[in-house]
Design a protein around this motif. Sequence first.
Motif, PDB file in Angstrom:
ATOM      1  N   GLY A 108       4.001   4.676  -9.567  1.00  0.00           N
ATOM      2  CA  GLY A 108       4.532   5.249  -8.340  1.00  0.00           C
ATOM      3  C   GLY A 108       5.540   4.337  -7.696  1.00  0.00           C
ATOM      4  O   GLY A 108       6.076   3.426  -8.331  1.00  0.00           O
ATOM      5  N   LEU A 109       5.774   4.591  -6.428  1.00  0.00           N
ATOM      6  CA  LEU A 109       6.745   3.830  -5.652  1.00  0.00           C
ATOM      7  C   LEU A 109       6.013   2.857  -4.737  1.00  0.00           C
ATOM      8  O   LEU A 109       5.062   3.237  -4.044  1.00  0.00           O
TER       9      LEU A 109
ATOM     10  N   SER B 201      -1.832   6.310 -15.948  1.00  0.00           N
ATOM     11  CA  SER B 201      -1.772   6.810 -14.583  1.00  0.00           C
ATOM     12  C   SER B 201      -1.714   5.637 -13.619  1.00  0.00           C
ATOM     13  O   SER B 201      -1.977   4.492 -14.012  1.00  0.00           O
TER      14      SER B 201
ATOM     15  N   LEU C  19       0.050  -2.289  -7.366  1.00  0.00           N
ATOM     16  CA  LEU C  19      -0.314  -1.037  -8.011  1.00  0.00           C
ATOM     17  C   LEU C  19      -1.345  -1.339  -9.080  1.00  0.00           C
ATOM     18  O   LEU C  19      -1.370  -2.444  -9.631  1.00  0.00           O
TER      19      LEU C  19
ATOM     20  N   THR D 268       4.239   5.453 -17.652  1.00  0.00           N
ATOM     21  CA  THR D 268       4.162   5.813 -16.239  1.00  0.00           C
ATOM     22  C   THR D 268       5.222   5.005 -15.487  1.00  0.00           C
ATOM     23  O   THR D 268       5.379   3.805 -15.720  1.00  0.00           O
ATOM     24  N   GLN D 269       5.943   5.682 -14.622  1.00  0.00           N
ATOM     25  CA  GLN D 269       7.044   5.039 -13.910  1.00  0.00           C
ATOM     26  C   GLN D 269       6.529   4.198 -12.746  1.00  0.00           C
ATOM     27  O   GLN D 269       5.736   4.668 -11.923  1.00  0.00           O
ATOM     28  N   VAL D 270       6.984   2.972 -12.708  1.00  0.00           N
ATOM     29  CA  VAL D 270       6.719   2.086 -11.578  1.00  0.00           C
ATOM     30  C   VAL D 270       8.064   1.744 -10.949  1.00  0.00           C
ATOM     31  O   VAL D 270       8.950   1.211 -11.622  1.00  0.00           O
ATOM     32  N   THR D 271       8.206   2.066  -9.689  1.00  0.00           N
ATOM     33  CA  THR D 271       9.438   1.784  -8.971  1.00  0.00           C
ATOM     34  C   THR D 271       9.123   0.877  -7.793  1.00  0.00           C
ATOM     35  O   THR D 271       8.290   1.213  -6.953  1.00  0.00           O
TER      36      THR D 271
END
Length: 121
Positions: free
Chosen positions: A10-11, A7, A18, A115-118
């Motif tokens: 995010g962006l 978890s 982050l 988990t996506q990190v942008t």
Amino acid sequence: QVQLVESGGGLVQAGGSLRLSCASATCTLSSDDWSWYRQAPGKERQFVANISVREGRTYCAEAVKGRFTITADKPGNTVYLQMDSLTHEETAIYYCRAIVPGKGWNRITYWGQGTQVTVSS
């Protein structure tokens, strides 16, 4: 079946921070050996950081040294990845991995779903 859950993704804007966390979904896993990996679109999964909880020893990929910090709670139930000064090129799916002893000399490896990190430029 042990399931790891990441978890904190995010962006974020370039230069931002982050903090990712990872633990087993049922809080049943305790590991001395945790790692973070990441996989950018079209690229292979690459190592980011590792921690040996018992020894308190950490190791980070050269690209993230000085900006990323890997920590874990002492029982080894949860691992964290603090990411500072993020760059657009670090946009990826971040995965955690835990290794625990199996039978005899075997070791069991568990991966999270990612988990996506942008990072916007």
